[in-house]
Design a protein around this motif. Structure first.
Motif, PDB file in Angstrom:
ATOM      1  N   UNK A  20      -4.568  -3.676   1.510  1.00 28.61           N
ATOM      2  CA  UNK A  20      -5.496  -3.337   2.585  1.00 28.61           C
ATOM      3  C   UNK A  20      -5.591  -4.447   3.623  1.00 28.61           C
ATOM      4  N   UNK A  21      -5.630  -5.685   3.163  1.00 29.93           N
ATOM      5  CA  UNK A  21      -5.705  -6.799   4.113  1.00 29.93           C
ATOM      6  C   UNK A  21      -4.475  -6.822   5.012  1.00 29.93           C
ATOM      7  N   UNK A  22      -3.322  -6.538   4.424  1.00 31.07           N
ATOM      8  CA  UNK A  22      -2.096  -6.573   5.221  1.00 31.07           C
ATOM      9  C   UNK A  22      -2.023  -5.387   6.183  1.00 31.07           C
ATOM     10  N   UNK A  64       6.330  -1.270   3.518  1.00 30.42           N
ATOM     11  CA  UNK A  64       5.453  -0.994   4.652  1.00 30.42           C
ATOM     12  C   UNK A  64       6.094   0.098   5.499  1.00 30.42           C
ATOM     13  N   UNK A  65       5.244   0.925   6.113  1.00 32.03           N
ATOM     14  CA  UNK A  65       5.769   2.028   6.915  1.00 32.03           C
ATOM     15  C   UNK A  65       4.709   2.497   7.896  1.00 32.03           C
ATOM     16  N   UNK A  66       5.149   3.239   8.918  1.00 33.62           N
ATOM     17  CA  UNK A  66       4.259   3.936   9.837  1.00 33.62           C
ATOM     18  C   UNK A  66       4.847   5.326  10.058  1.00 33.62           C
ATOM     19  N   UNK A  67       4.000   6.342  10.069  1.00 34.38           N
ATOM     20  CA  UNK A  67       4.478   7.711  10.233  1.00 34.38           C
ATOM     21  C   UNK A  67       3.364   8.616  10.704  1.00 34.38           C
ATOM     22  N   UNK A  68       3.710   9.901  10.858  1.00 32.33           N
ATOM     23  CA  UNK A  68       2.704  10.830  11.379  1.00 32.33           C
ATOM     24  C   UNK A  68       1.671  11.197  10.314  1.00 32.33           C
ATOM     25  N   UNK A  69       2.078  11.140   9.030  1.00 33.65           N
ATOM     26  CA  UNK A  69       1.138  11.402   7.940  1.00 33.65           C
ATOM     27  C   UNK A  69       1.682  10.756   6.668  1.00 33.65           C
ATOM     28  N   UNK A  88       0.891   0.450   3.435  1.00 31.20           N
ATOM     29  CA  UNK A  88       1.406  -0.689   2.660  1.00 31.20           C
ATOM     30  C   UNK A  88       1.378  -0.311   1.188  1.00 31.20           C
ATOM     31  N   UNK A  89       2.483  -0.574   0.489  1.00 30.60           N
ATOM     32  CA  UNK A  89       2.569  -0.375  -0.959  1.00 30.60           C
ATOM     33  C   UNK A  89       2.923  -1.713  -1.594  1.00 30.60           C
ATOM     34  N   UNK A  90       2.059  -2.221  -2.460  1.00 33.91           N
ATOM     35  CA  UNK A  90       2.322  -3.479  -3.166  1.00 33.91           C
ATOM     36  C   UNK A  90       2.561  -3.182  -4.639  1.00 33.91           C
TER      37      UNK A  90
END
Length: 654
Positions: free
Chosen positions: A561-563, A601-606, A646-648
């Motif tokens: 969450x922090x990242x 880490x990623x960015x997407x529409x959903x 983000x997935x850790x």
């Protein structure tokens, strides 16, 4: 025109070939540990066959420059620990590790930079030069401390070997004496006989010293004399050993150097420019040996001497401006100078003398609070180093109130361990409320936790202070201090209980382990439903491949969450932003002892499209389906019509 076009294309092909060769050379460093092996006088040690334990590649011989490149086991990451092994000596020499003192070393970054290698120092058997070197003395102290720690950790029921099988199993204790031989036979005798008495700390120390003398081919008398010559307080050397492990990655701490844009840390005490602990040492060394000081610092001798004699803040800024390049890295000339200084035996003695002086101040602070153990003294020393000599004394009134409140609430006075935990809670509370940069505050808190609780995670690795020979022994008598060993009270104090501020919290055993659904909603725009969906998608993918689903660890969730908040703030995807700690440090800051970890880490529409994109990429796909991982934490934030993810992942010790 045709010729010119052909020439241009040919030049382009040549440039492409050069680029590929350079790229391949750089990639070749990935998964390779570069070692530079030297003798005790810093001369290259050629023809030493050295390897890494485990699943790495074949051992390698060092070249004429003492260099060897070891292929590491697959997936070995920078900062992982590797155990080195000597597998062949030139001319039949018998060699021993001086640095790293126990053969264990941290893997440096794989980037092709000048300093991304690990130095290794070897000593010949019976080389008395070891006794004149601070690095050699540290290796001897480390051998003694580890011998004592190993013997103390042996199960009480484990049979001890008598002198009859010494050739096969070299014992730590000398069972040649009648009493100890009787002890050994009592241990392996029928249960009807009386149990054997445990050896005293003094006996363990004596036996471990004899074992170290045998290991290095030196006499016990010579080692004892050297210890007195160097400043015989063994706790100082235990603290140097702590610095060697935590700060220098297992290598020799005396020449260790780390520069940032705002400070320079150097030597066995992590002496600092900005804290003005390095300047006095340099001046003391100059006073002791002006000629050698001038030889090391050359044309900058007068300037350096004049500058470090001035006020601390001005001198630290002036020195940093002179020694750093435009990108904030230490200039090669100055790095070589500090390395020469670190290996200079007279300067090593200056460092030990200074640590003895600091130890005396820490002893005064511990005495003022009624603390008597080595562990408490080490804690006071470390806190004073990080926060100033008076930082412990300032807590005297609060500490007294906590001791009184503890007795009132628990019905008995606190023991040494409980007192130390109360003091640590006060100092950690102050650190958390100070507003210090977490990048610097968190390692300080981690060290305070380690030295107060006896175990802890520092820079992503779990440590036990007993492994450094530090324990609850009386600093005056060496005897073990009596402890209540009340697990409920110890857990309450380890959870941060401050007695004068309220009753103890409920024992951890009575509180349900946090699950994803029971996590308290954190501040910030986190999509809890999206996070739950993402965990389900990860575990569905693992189940399809026959892998165990990953439970959610709240500490990994906090790190993720922090990242993610930083990714949203920067409107981009990255694994590390300017001023942010690396992934392994972020895990350590959440008190995670991680054997292996990864981050997606990623960015997407959903959430589903982000997950699908990660599964389509080989590296991210491998993290999600890594059979070694046993915990996960995720974060999802919706911003600007997109989701940032983000997935850790981590493999946590059972």
């Amino acid at each position: 025109m045709h010729v010119d076009g052909f020439a241009c294309r040919w030049r382009a092909v040549l440039l492409l070939i050069v680029f590929l060769l350079v790229t391949c050379a750089m990639l070749a460093e990935e998964g390779v540990l570069v070692l530079v092996v030297m003798d005790t006088e810093q001369h290259p040690f050629a023809n030493v066959r050295i390897g890494a334990a485990g699943d790495g590649g074949a051992p390698q011989f060092t070249d004429q420059n003492g260099k060897a490149r070891l292929k590491l086991a697959p997936n070995t990451k920078p900062a992982a620990w590797v155990t080195l092994q000597l597998m062949g000596m030139p001319d039949g020499l018998d060699l021993a590790f001086i640095s790293p003192y126990d053969g264990r070393i941290r893997v440096p970054p794989f980037d092709n930079e000048q300093d991304n290698y690990d130095p290794v120092v070897l000593a010949k058997h019976a080389d008395k030069a070891i006794l004149e070197s601070g690095s050699g003395m540290l290796a001897i102290h480390a051998s003694v401390n580890q011998g004592v720690a190993a013997q103390k950790k042996k199960p009480a029921s484990q049979p001890r070997h008598t002198s009859r099988n010494r050739s096969n199993y070299p014992p730590l204790l000398d069972y040649g004496s009648a009493r100890l031989l009787t002890v050994a036979w009592n241990i392996v005798s029928p249960p009807a006989q009386s149990p054997a008495a445990s050896p005293t700390n003094e006996e363990l120390q004596k036996a471990a010293l004899a074992a170290a003398a045998q290991k290095f081919g030196l006499s016990v008398a010579a080692i004892k004399a050297a210890m007195v010559s160097w400043g015989g307080d063994p706790l100082v050397w235990k603290l140097i050993l702590l610095t060697a492990t935590l700060e220098a990655g297992g290598t020799d701490p005396f020449p260790a150097i780390h520069a940032t844009a705002k400070d320079l840390y150097f030597g066995a005490g992590s002496w600092s420019l900005s804290e003005c602990s390095l300047q006095p040492l340099l001046l003391k060394f100059q006073k002791r040996d002006q000629k050698r000081f001038a030889e090391i610092f050359g044309a900058d001798t007068q300037w350096l001497s004049k500058t470090i004699s001035g006020p601390c803040e001005a001198s630290s800024q002036a020195v940093l401006k002179r020694i750093l390049d435009d990108s904030g890295h230490l200039q090669p000339t100055w790095r070589d100078r500090f390395r020469k200084l670190g290996y200079e035996q007279s300067f090593q003695r200056v460092q030990v003398d200074q640590m003895m002086s600091r130890m005396a101040s820490a002893q005064g602070a511990a005495n003022a609070l009624g603390l008597r153990s080595e562990q408490a003294l080490a804690f006071c020393y470390d806190v004073a180093e990080a926060h100033g000599a008076n930082s412990i004394i300032r807590q005297r009134r609060n500490f007294s109130n906590d001791v009184a409140a503890f007795q009132e609430r628990i019905g008995r006075p606190p023991d040494e361990q409980e007192k130390l935990l109360m003091l640590a809670n006060r100092l950690i509370q102050r650190d958390n409320e100070s507003g210090r940069n977490p990048t610097f505050a968190s390692p300080s808190i981690a060290r305070a936790t380690l030295l107060s609780q006896g175990q802890g995670v520092v820079f992503g690795t779990h440590y036990d202070v007993e492994d450094f020979g530090i324990g609850m022994q009386d600093t005056q008598t060496g005897a073990d201090l009596p402890l209540n060993n009340d697990p409920t009270v110890l857990q309450q104090l380890q959870d941060g209980w401050i007695p004068s501020e309220g009753p103890p919290p409920a024992p951890r055993a009575s509180r349900a382990r946090p699950t994803y659904a029971s996590l308290e909603e954190p501040p910030g725009p986190f999509d809890l439903a999206g996070e739950k969906q993402l965990v389900e998608l990860i575990n569905q993918a693992r189940t399809i491949k026959g892998l165990q689903p990953l439970p959610v660890d709240p500490r990994l969730t906090r790190a993720a969450r922090k990242h993610t908040k930083l990714m949203v703030a920067h409107k981009t995807v990255s694994h590390q932003f300017e001023g942010e700690p690396s992934v392994d440090i972020r895990f350590a800051n959440e008190n995670l002892a991680v054997d292996q970890g990864g981050e997606n880490t990623a960015v997407g529409k959903d959430v589903p499209s982000a997950h699908e994109g990660l599964m389509d990429d080989p590296d991210h796909h491998d993290n999600i389906l890594n059979s070694n991982y046993n915990a996960v934490g995720v974060s999802v934030i919706r911003s600007g019509g997109q989701v940032y993810v983000t997935e850790d992942f981590a493999r946590l010790p059972n």
